[in-house]
Design a protein around this motif. Structure first.
Motif, mmCIF file in Angstrom:
data_model
loop_
_atom_site.group_PDB
_atom_site.id
_atom_site.type_symbol
_atom_site.label_atom_id
_atom_site.label_comp_id
_atom_site.label_asym_id
_atom_site.label_seq_id
_atom_site.Cartn_x
_atom_site.Cartn_y
_atom_site.Cartn_z
ATOM 1 N N LYS A 82 56.235 0.534 2.199
ATOM 2 C CA LYS A 82 54.911 0.954 2.645
ATOM 3 C C LYS A 82 53.979 1.069 1.451
ATOM 4 O O LYS A 82 54.310 1.696 0.440
ATOM 5 C CB LYS A 82 55.005 2.288 3.381
ATOM 6 C CG LYS A 82 53.687 2.759 3.963
ATOM 7 C CD LYS A 82 53.871 4.054 4.741
ATOM 8 C CE LYS A 82 52.547 4.505 5.349
ATOM 9 N NZ LYS A 82 52.690 5.760 6.139
ATOM 10 N N GLY A 83 52.818 0.428 1.544
ATOM 11 C CA GLY A 83 51.823 0.490 0.480
ATOM 12 C C GLY A 83 51.944 -0.619 -0.550
ATOM 13 O O GLY A 83 51.024 -0.806 -1.354
ATOM 14 N N THR B 247 51.868 -4.452 -2.036
ATOM 15 C CA THR B 247 50.978 -5.580 -1.760
ATOM 16 C C THR B 247 51.751 -6.883 -1.857
ATOM 17 O O THR B 247 52.470 -7.126 -2.832
ATOM 18 C CB THR B 247 49.802 -5.595 -2.750
ATOM 19 O OG1 THR B 247 49.062 -4.377 -2.627
ATOM 20 C CG2 THR B 247 48.883 -6.778 -2.462
ATOM 21 N N THR C 136 54.196 -12.923 7.018
ATOM 22 C CA THR C 136 53.199 -11.853 6.935
ATOM 23 C C THR C 136 53.549 -10.736 7.913
ATOM 24 O O THR C 136 53.508 -9.545 7.571
ATOM 25 C CB THR C 136 51.805 -12.415 7.249
ATOM 26 O OG1 THR C 136 51.429 -13.336 6.215
ATOM 27 C CG2 THR C 136 50.756 -11.319 7.330
ATOM 28 N N LEU D 243 54.123 -6.735 7.265
ATOM 29 C CA LEU D 243 53.220 -5.771 7.910
ATOM 30 C C LEU D 243 53.999 -4.729 8.700
ATOM 31 O O LEU D 243 53.630 -3.541 8.723
ATOM 32 C CB LEU D 243 52.252 -6.508 8.840
ATOM 33 C CG LEU D 243 51.196 -7.399 8.179
ATOM 34 C CD1 LEU D 243 50.441 -8.197 9.234
ATOM 35 C CD2 LEU D 243 50.223 -6.558 7.341
ATOM 36 N N LYS E 232 50.834 -4.162 2.630
ATOM 37 C CA LYS E 232 49.543 -4.844 2.744
ATOM 38 C C LYS E 232 49.764 -6.314 2.395
ATOM 39 O O LYS E 232 50.448 -6.622 1.418
ATOM 40 C CB LYS E 232 48.520 -4.223 1.790
ATOM 41 C CG LYS E 232 48.272 -2.744 2.047
ATOM 42 C CD LYS E 232 47.348 -2.159 0.993
ATOM 43 C CE LYS E 232 47.130 -0.658 1.222
ATOM 44 N NZ LYS E 232 46.271 -0.066 0.157
ATOM 45 N N HIS F 115 45.630 -7.202 12.336
ATOM 46 C CA HIS F 115 46.341 -6.031 11.812
ATOM 47 C C HIS F 115 45.519 -5.420 10.679
ATOM 48 O O HIS F 115 44.992 -6.138 9.821
ATOM 49 C CB HIS F 115 47.725 -6.436 11.303
ATOM 50 C CG HIS F 115 48.642 -5.282 11.070
ATOM 51 N ND1 HIS F 115 48.516 -4.442 9.982
ATOM 52 C CD2 HIS F 115 49.694 -4.804 11.792
ATOM 53 C CE1 HIS F 115 49.467 -3.520 10.027
ATOM 54 N NE2 HIS F 115 50.197 -3.724 11.111
ATOM 55 N N ASN G 14 46.271 -4.024 7.972
ATOM 56 C CA ASN G 14 46.773 -4.247 6.612
ATOM 57 C C ASN G 14 46.829 -5.726 6.232
ATOM 58 O O ASN G 14 47.378 -6.087 5.191
ATOM 59 C CB ASN G 14 48.177 -3.648 6.459
ATOM 60 C CG ASN G 14 48.148 -2.142 6.317
ATOM 61 O OD1 ASN G 14 47.095 -1.562 6.049
ATOM 62 N ND2 ASN G 14 49.281 -1.501 6.502
ATOM 63 N N CYS G 15 46.243 -6.579 7.086
ATOM 64 C CA CYS G 15 46.262 -8.016 6.819
ATOM 65 C C CYS G 15 44.885 -8.501 6.383
ATOM 66 O O CYS G 15 43.876 -8.250 7.048
ATOM 67 C CB CYS G 15 46.710 -8.784 8.056
ATOM 68 S SG CYS G 15 46.715 -10.587 7.842
ATOM 69 N N GLU G 16 44.848 -9.209 5.262
ATOM 70 C CA GLU G 16 43.629 -9.868 4.798
ATOM 71 C C GLU G 16 43.871 -11.370 4.819
ATOM 72 O O GLU G 16 44.724 -11.869 4.089
ATOM 73 C CB GLU G 16 43.287 -9.411 3.378
ATOM 74 C CG GLU G 16 42.095 -10.131 2.773
ATOM 75 C CD GLU G 16 41.897 -9.814 1.300
ATOM 76 O OE1 GLU G 16 41.301 -10.659 0.595
ATOM 77 O OE2 GLU G 16 42.360 -8.744 0.839
#
Length: 359
Positions: free
Chosen positions: A219-220, A222, A234, A238, A243, A259, A261-263
């Motif tokens: 968690k947290g 990248t 991905t 997630l 992220k 989502h 946390n998704c870019e």
């Protein structure tokens, strides 16, 4: 029903027998490896002091012998004669499984004609042990009940024909990568839970890769997923609270795209480079193998990731040349840990899992 001399055996994906033979021969030049049945490779002699983990092997069968019998009763008799000595000499708990080589292959139908026969062999062997070897049966534990971290004897029986059985009896040990071999099937990709929201089949490849190491995105953390669409890798990250920067011109599945946390970065995967070091690099692009290794080389050169999972596709390239290029890459960047596997969910590819995998 005369037993052959004990040899070193391995199971692999069907169609990868030659690649495994070549890989083993390159490391053990005095041992002649060949394939007596689809999905099975054995040597001309035993080599219990194996010092490396073959990329194309999905299971190791140390101290392996072939027995033959015209009936189930004959095979059980031969199996009993083979394993009784080991059980008498060792006080360890023991476990037993009987299967065909395609247990370690996702799509194979090669051994459908033997359907049900391994289960019958298992049942009859346990009956034999319960009747004639009661004291040994006091130490018997079912395959799924064995404590992975405790010493035990593993009896593997591989049925390759109605009258042909390969038997391996070995004590499990821990490799330098922290992996127990021979590993137990309950820790295999067969137990990766089905996810109805998984965007594609490749989701299961990265889940298996993480399962091999016991290291997952936290968690947290990248992650960068190169060639992410439709979002299988991905999505796996997630779900664990990481992220993810998903790099691809193509669309992601909507539940992945949306989502929080998704870019989604609409960039060229080869050109993309994060502004600062990320925790994970993912790459599962269908491109030439040296192009993938070149991308990984650039990321390692710039110290852009701490860990990575990268799939290298073959596309007709000989496996030996790819393994040599991977070895050069490892030495060039002094990769702390690098695990190379042809995984259960891999097809014409191998998976690289590397970086600082242990804290």
């Amino acid at each position: 029903m005369k037993n052959k001399i004990a040899v070193n055996g391995f199971l692999c994906g069907e169609g990868w027998e030659e690649a495994l033979c070549q890989e083993l021969a390159a490391n053990e030049k005095e041992n002649n490896y060949y394939s007596p049945a689809p999905g099975l490779v054995v040597g001309s002699k035993d080599s219990s002091n194996l010092v490396f983990e073959p990329v194309f092997a999905r299971q190791w069968l140390p101290n392996c012998v072939e027995v033959r019998g015209a009936s189930i009763a004959d095979l059980i008799q031969a199996l009993g004669k083979t394993v009784d000595t080991y059980l008498d000499e060792s006080p360890l708990p023991w476990t037993f499984q009987c299967f065909t080589p395609d247990l370690y292959a996702e799509d194979s139908t090669r051994y459908e004609h033997l359907c049900g026969r391994p289960a019958l062999l298992y049942e009859r062997f346990i009956e034999r042990m319960s009747t004639y070897r009661r004291r040994a049966m006091e130490r018997f534990q079912k395959w799924g009940d064995i404590d992975e971290k405790r010493p035990c004897l593993i009896i593997q029986t591989v049925l390759v024909g109605p009258d042909r059985l390969w038997i391996s009896v070995s004590k499990r040990f821990k490799t330098e990568h922290g992996r127990f071999v021979p590993f137990l099937w309950q820790n295999s990709p067969g137990l990766i839970a089905h996810d109805p929201l998984a965007p594609c089949r490749s989701y299961y490849k990265i889940e298996e890769a993480w399962q091999q190491t016991g290291i997952y995105p936290r968690k947290g953390e990248t992650c960068v997923d190169i060639g992410a669409a439709p979002g299988g890798w991905t999505w796996a990250a997630l779900k664990r609270g990481a992220k993810v920067i998903a790099v691809d011109f193509a669309d992601l599945k909507k539940h992945v795209e949306n989502h929080p946390n998704c870019e989604h970065s609409l960039d060229n995967g080869y050109a993309f480079m994060p502004r600062k070091t990320v925790d994970w690099l993912f790459c599962d692009m269908i491109v030439k193998p040296m192009a993938t290794l070149g991308l990984l080389d650039r990321w390692l050169e710039q110290k852009a990731c701490r860990k990575f999972v990268v799939n290298v596709k073959f596309r007709g390239k000989q496996p030996a040349s790819i393994l040599a290029a991977i070895k050069d890459l490892r030495e060039k960047h002094r990769i702390p840990e690098l695990i190379i596997r042809h995984l259960y969910f891999d097809r014409n590819e191998i998976t690289l899992i590397g970086g600082k995998l242990r804290s």
